[in-house]
Design a protein around this motif. Sequence first.
Motif, PDB file in Angstrom:
ATOM      1  N   GLU A   1      -6.799   3.921  -8.372  1.00 41.70           N
ATOM      2  CA  GLU A   1      -6.087   3.556  -7.143  1.00 41.70           C
ATOM      3  C   GLU A   1      -6.936   2.692  -6.218  1.00 41.70           C
ATOM      4  O   GLU A   1      -6.441   1.732  -5.632  1.00 41.70           O
ATOM      5  CB  GLU A   1      -5.638   4.808  -6.387  1.00 41.70           C
ATOM      6  CG  GLU A   1      -4.420   5.461  -6.964  1.00 41.70           C
ATOM      7  CD  GLU A   1      -3.988   6.681  -6.165  1.00 41.70           C
ATOM      8  OE1 GLU A   1      -4.688   7.078  -5.211  1.00 41.70           O
ATOM      9  OE2 GLU A   1      -2.936   7.238  -6.511  1.00 41.70           O
TER      10      GLU A   1
ATOM     11  N   LEU B   1      -6.014  -0.943  -4.787  1.00 41.52           N
ATOM     12  CA  LEU B   1      -6.001  -1.166  -3.345  1.00 41.52           C
ATOM     13  C   LEU B   1      -6.845  -2.389  -2.962  1.00 41.52           C
ATOM     14  O   LEU B   1      -6.402  -3.237  -2.178  1.00 41.52           O
ATOM     15  CB  LEU B   1      -6.514   0.081  -2.621  1.00 41.52           C
ATOM     16  CG  LEU B   1      -6.466   0.071  -1.107  1.00 41.52           C
ATOM     17  CD1 LEU B   1      -5.027  -0.091  -0.614  1.00 41.52           C
ATOM     18  CD2 LEU B   1      -7.066   1.342  -0.557  1.00 41.52           C
TER      19      LEU B   1
ATOM     20  N   LEU C   1       2.073   1.740  -3.403  1.00 39.30           N
ATOM     21  CA  LEU C   1       1.000   2.200  -4.284  1.00 39.30           C
ATOM     22  C   LEU C   1       0.931   3.723  -4.288  1.00 39.30           C
ATOM     23  O   LEU C   1       0.816   4.350  -5.337  1.00 39.30           O
ATOM     24  CB  LEU C   1      -0.346   1.610  -3.837  1.00 39.30           C
ATOM     25  CG  LEU C   1      -1.602   2.129  -4.554  1.00 39.30           C
ATOM     26  CD1 LEU C   1      -1.563   1.770  -6.038  1.00 39.30           C
ATOM     27  CD2 LEU C   1      -2.850   1.578  -3.892  1.00 39.30           C
ATOM     28  N   PHE C   2       1.022   4.310  -3.107  1.00 38.77           N
ATOM     29  CA  PHE C   2       0.862   5.759  -2.994  1.00 38.77           C
ATOM     30  C   PHE C   2       2.175   6.537  -3.029  1.00 38.77           C
ATOM     31  O   PHE C   2       2.204   7.680  -3.466  1.00 38.77           O
ATOM     32  CB  PHE C   2       0.090   6.097  -1.719  1.00 38.77           C
ATOM     33  CG  PHE C   2      -1.312   5.568  -1.734  1.00 38.77           C
ATOM     34  CD1 PHE C   2      -2.260   6.104  -2.581  1.00 38.77           C
ATOM     35  CD2 PHE C   2      -1.677   4.503  -0.919  1.00 38.77           C
ATOM     36  CE1 PHE C   2      -3.562   5.615  -2.618  1.00 38.77           C
ATOM     37  CE2 PHE C   2      -2.971   4.007  -0.940  1.00 38.77           C
ATOM     38  CZ  PHE C   2      -3.916   4.558  -1.792  1.00 38.77           C
ATOM     39  N   LEU C   3       3.273   5.939  -2.569  1.00 31.60           N
ATOM     40  CA  LEU C   3       4.531   6.678  -2.430  1.00 31.60           C
ATOM     41  C   LEU C   3       5.714   6.083  -3.183  1.00 31.60           C
ATOM     42  O   LEU C   3       6.825   6.599  -3.079  1.00 31.60           O
ATOM     43  CB  LEU C   3       4.904   6.762  -0.938  1.00 31.60           C
ATOM     44  CG  LEU C   3       3.879   7.392  -0.008  1.00 31.60           C
ATOM     45  CD1 LEU C   3       4.282   7.168   1.442  1.00 31.60           C
ATOM     46  CD2 LEU C   3       3.702   8.862  -0.307  1.00 31.60           C
TER      47      LEU C   3
ATOM     48  N   ARG D   1      -0.982   1.046 -11.124  1.00 31.21           N
ATOM     49  CA  ARG D   1      -1.463   2.380 -10.732  1.00 31.21           C
ATOM     50  C   ARG D   1      -1.598   3.301 -11.939  1.00 31.21           C
ATOM     51  O   ARG D   1      -2.463   4.175 -11.975  1.00 31.21           O
ATOM     52  CB  ARG D   1      -0.508   2.985  -9.711  1.00 31.21           C
ATOM     53  CG  ARG D   1      -0.965   4.292  -9.140  1.00 31.21           C
ATOM     54  CD  ARG D   1      -0.011   4.742  -8.039  1.00 31.21           C
ATOM     55  NE  ARG D   1      -0.498   5.968  -7.449  1.00 31.21           N
ATOM     56  CZ  ARG D   1       0.052   7.134  -7.692  1.00 31.21           C
ATOM     57  NH1 ARG D   1       1.094   7.265  -8.487  1.00 31.21           N
ATOM     58  NH2 ARG D   1      -0.432   8.228  -7.117  1.00 31.21           N
TER      59      ARG D   1
ATOM     60  N   VAL E   1       0.844  -1.199   0.000  1.00 29.64           N
ATOM     61  CA  VAL E   1       0.000   0.000   0.000  1.00 29.64           C
ATOM     62  C   VAL E   1       0.881   1.252   0.000  1.00 29.64           C
ATOM     63  O   VAL E   1       0.590   2.222  -0.716  1.00 29.64           O
ATOM     64  CB  VAL E   1      -0.981  -0.013   1.198  1.00 29.64           C
ATOM     65  CG1 VAL E   1      -1.718   1.304   1.313  1.00 29.64           C
ATOM     66  CG2 VAL E   1      -1.960  -1.166   1.063  1.00 29.64           C
TER      67      VAL E   1
END
Length: 189
Positions: free
Chosen positions: A131, A135, A54-56, A126, A51
């Motif tokens: 997103e 997730l 995924l975002f960073l 992604r 996770v």
Amino acid sequence: MLDLKEIFSVSLILFSVIDILGSIPFIIIIRKREGRIQSEKATIISAVLMVGFLFLGQSILKLFGLDVASFAVAGAIVIFIVAMEMILGITLIKDDPEASGSGSVVPLAFPLIAGAGTLTTILSLRAVYAEVNVLVGIVVNLAFVYLVLRSSAWLERVIGKSGFAVLRRVFGVILLAIAVKIFKSNFSF
């Protein structure tokens, strides 16, 4: 917005990359070495890595001046070492007495479950899918990973010692081939 078709696609892609079923012989080796598998800990750490990436992910790699290919090659080297252990029946990665019980983290959570292949795949997904759907796909795969980790003792009894010995070497060769493929596709001269 949740899209079942995207969630299904993401889940299938991640399932094939994580390949938790193919990792069962290695999971059994870790359980024997450590005494038990910390299923919850390995799943939670894998979730945080996946996770978080995924975002960073791209920002983290840029922060350290790394590209996705370099990250993938590093993961391939660790997978290569693990595969050699499985094929040759030797221990190259020695237990650290100060890190007792860390087998659920390294090499199980990383690089086996949330390794370079999984993390780079998440970055790729992604770019294509929403997103939220990526997730949900991650969560679906982590639930399955948890079930496999939790049932490792039962799986070992079903497979048996001789079956396990054969599977360990066969999957070691497959893991070795995956490491070479990752290395080959990300290493440039």
